[in-house]
Design an enzyme around this catalytic site. Structure first.
Site, PDB file in Angstrom:
ATOM      1  N   GLU A   1       0.844  -1.192   0.000  1.00  0.00           N
ATOM      2  CA  GLU A   1       0.000   0.000   0.000  1.00  0.00           C
ATOM      3  C   GLU A   1       0.884   1.247   0.000  1.00  0.00           C
ATOM      4  OE1 GLU A   1      -3.336   0.247  -0.505  1.00  0.00           O
ATOM      5  OE2 GLU A   1      -2.379   2.166  -0.818  1.00  0.00           O
TER       6      GLU A   1
ATOM      7  N   LYS B   1       8.420  -1.437  -2.648  1.00  0.00           N
ATOM      8  CA  LYS B   1       7.732  -0.698  -1.578  1.00  0.00           C
ATOM      9  C   LYS B   1       8.767  -0.093  -0.612  1.00  0.00           C
ATOM     10  CE  LYS B   1       4.902   0.639   1.600  1.00  0.00           C
ATOM     11  NZ  LYS B   1       4.012   1.745   1.542  1.00  0.00           N
TER      12      LYS B   1
ATOM     13  N   CYS C   1       6.267   4.376   8.710  1.00  0.00           N
ATOM     14  CA  CYS C   1       6.907   3.643   7.612  1.00  0.00           C
ATOM     15  C   CYS C   1       8.364   4.002   7.326  1.00  0.00           C
ATOM     16  CB  CYS C   1       6.116   3.841   6.331  1.00  0.00           C
ATOM     17  SG  CYS C   1       4.631   2.853   6.304  1.00  0.00           S
TER      18      CYS C   1
END
Ligand code: UDX
Ligand code: ADP
Length: 466
Positions: free
Chosen positions: A169, A224, A280
């Site tokens: 995501e 990612k 993150c």
């Protein structure tokens, strides 16, 4: 086998910042699919189900409207993990993957115990053919771990079959709904083309085909990590130059504008600040560092580690500047902290630079009055590890409430309301000499100066510039 079966039921394990909004958007865009979001945290699930739509556990512009429309129709939140896993055709894993605090890889590697637990739950409860999708950001080759756990269940039961996909995501908090509705790209990594197609079909409800990229599992996982590492690297690059500007008379705002106008560099992610926060960036870079070290790529790991070093240095540097400007001591002074979330438009405080700056000021004996439009006092207590009852900091309900009797304002989060402050009213409520520390370079410095504030703005020495 239900391989060619339509995807009628989706289960998402983890009702957090990623699972909640991303499943809400899938439910919204795919009314024919039933989406069940499950979590072990009963309190969180109760908030997702709260009839008062303002009580949702996360704040995200546009999310409440979607929940109001879909909840109870094709979007459900529950703690029925076993039941929903067993009925699902596709299961997303969206659990937390924080950095390990102890054992091998502590401080760098991700703690995969929640991912592993989810895989075990799936292996135990799933039935027939199930597509398992990694949604959480994970270290490269985590899919291997998931596969191994699932394969062990294949041995136990011939009626279970799994296909593992990686579908990271890319949503950013505060703009999650927009990012989900209009993604730059959707990345799907995997081996089984049939399963990849099933996931593509879901996204095709609202994403153009040319924006859906398919890769192998490991490329998807690595992409990612690297996307986040690149973004964080840009922030550390600009932040590293703020200190240079402050000593030379250059202005980081002007320097940033000048370099942004080169289309090859681009205009995004070059705003200076107190350092990146959020769940993150730091975690993903440290994952990258860990994996490079693991494969003996010392130069590569040190290169990326520097991005985190600069980030830590930036918030420490700002803390020291505040103390130094306030005549070398903040003991018995009162400072108004404006903003505690790691960025505007979210109530998330994970890795917020406010935590380090506030803790440092408290250690120096300073009293803090903290205001954030979306962060609760309980959350701040948790992050500071200091209950309100100790009376070392207080919770303010507004900007004006937070500045009453204080010696300085420190703007940490770039909330809109901090950009439009009424400097005249604020100056009347504060002690003199009053200070403004603008760590985001968002305040109207001229106005503040006109009302008697001493000013420090990130990336500029106002005296050298004049
Ligand atoms: C990030 C990625 O953007 C997203 O793609 C990924 O899925 C998750 O991690 P998020 O952490 O929600 O998203 O926020 P982001 O907008 O990327 O900001 C991260 C941090 O960088 C914030 O603390 C923000 O204030 C800071 N930042 C961002 C800057 O200091 N300067 C900038 O120019 C941009
Ligand atoms: P993210 O930002 O990645 O979404 P969060 O911490 O906000 O992370 O959310 C992760 C959620 O996953 C939490 O609400 C947590 O309770 C949930 N969770 C973790 N492990 C499990 C599990 N084994 N089963 C169900 N939910 C889980």
């Amino acid at each position: 086998m239900k391989l060619d079966r339509e995807i009628k039921k989706i289960c998402c394990i983890g009702a957090g910042y990623v699972g909640g909004p991303s499943m809400a958007v899938i439910a919204h865009k795919c009314p024919e699919i039933i989406v069940n979001v499950v979590d072990i945290n009963e309190e969180r699930i109760a908030s997702w189900n709260d009839p008062d739509i303002k009580a949702l556990p996360i704040y995200e512009p546009g999310l409440a409207e979607i929940i109001a429309e879909c909840r109870g129709k094709n979007l459900y939140f529950s703690t029925e993990i076993k039941k929903q896993i067993s009925q699902a055709d596709m299961i997303f894993i969206s659990v937390n993957t924080p950095t390990k605090t102890r054992g091998i890889g502590a401080g760098k590697a991700s703690d995969l115990k929640w991912v592993e637990a989810s895989a075990r739950q799936i292996s135990e409860y799933a039935s027939g053919f199930t597509i398992v999708v990694e949604k959480s950001t994970l270290p490269v080759r985590t899919a291997q771990t998931i596969k191994q756990i699932l394969q062990s269940s294949n041995k136990q039961s011939k009626n279970k079959k799994f296909s593992v996909l990686s579908n990271p995501e890319f949503l950013a908090e505060g703009t999650a709904i927009n990012d989900l509705n209009y993604p730059d790209r959707v990345l799907i990594g995997g081996e089984d083309q049939e399963s990849i197609k099933k996931l593509i079909d879901i996204y095709l409800h609202w994403v153009p085909r040319k924006k859906i990229i398919t890769t192998n599992l490991w490329s998807s996982e690595l992409s990612k990590l690297l996307s986040n590492a690149f973004l964080a690297q840009r922030i550390s690059s600009i932040n590293s130059v703020t200190a240079l500007c402050e000593t030379t008379g250059a202005d980081i705002k002007e320097v940033a504008e000048a370099i942004k106008s080169d289309h090859r560099i681009g205009k995004d992610f070059l705003d200076p600040g107190p350092g990146f926060g959020g769940s993150c960036f730091k975690k993903d870079i440290l994952n990258l560092v860990y994996i490079c070290d693991h494969y003996g790529l010392k130069q590569v790991s040190s290169y990326w580690e520097k991005v985190v070093d600069i980030n830590n240095w930036q918030s420490e540097r700002i803390l020291n500047v505040i103390i130094e400007k306030l005549f070398g001591t903040v003991s018995d002074k009162t400072i108004s902290i404006l903003g505690f979330a790691f960025k505007a438009n979210t109530n998330d405080t994970r890795e917020s630079p406010a935590i380090k700056i506030c803790r440092g000021l408290l250690e120096e004996g300073c009293k803090l009055k903290i205001y954030d439009p979306k962060v609760s006092s309980q959350q701040i207590e948790k992050e500071l590890c200091m209950p309100l009852t100790e009376k070392k900091w207080s919770f303010a309900n507004s900007i004006i409430d937070s500045v009453k009797g204080s010696d300085a304002i420190v703007v940490i989060t770039e909330w809109q309301e901090f950009k439009d402050m009424d400097w005249e009213s604020l100056s009347k409520k504060m002690r003199s000499p009053s200070w403004l520390f603008d760590t985001r370079s968002i305040c109207d410095i001229e106005e503040a100066k006109n009302h008697g504030f001493n000013i420090w703005r990130i990336g500029a020495d106002l005296n050298l510039m004049n």
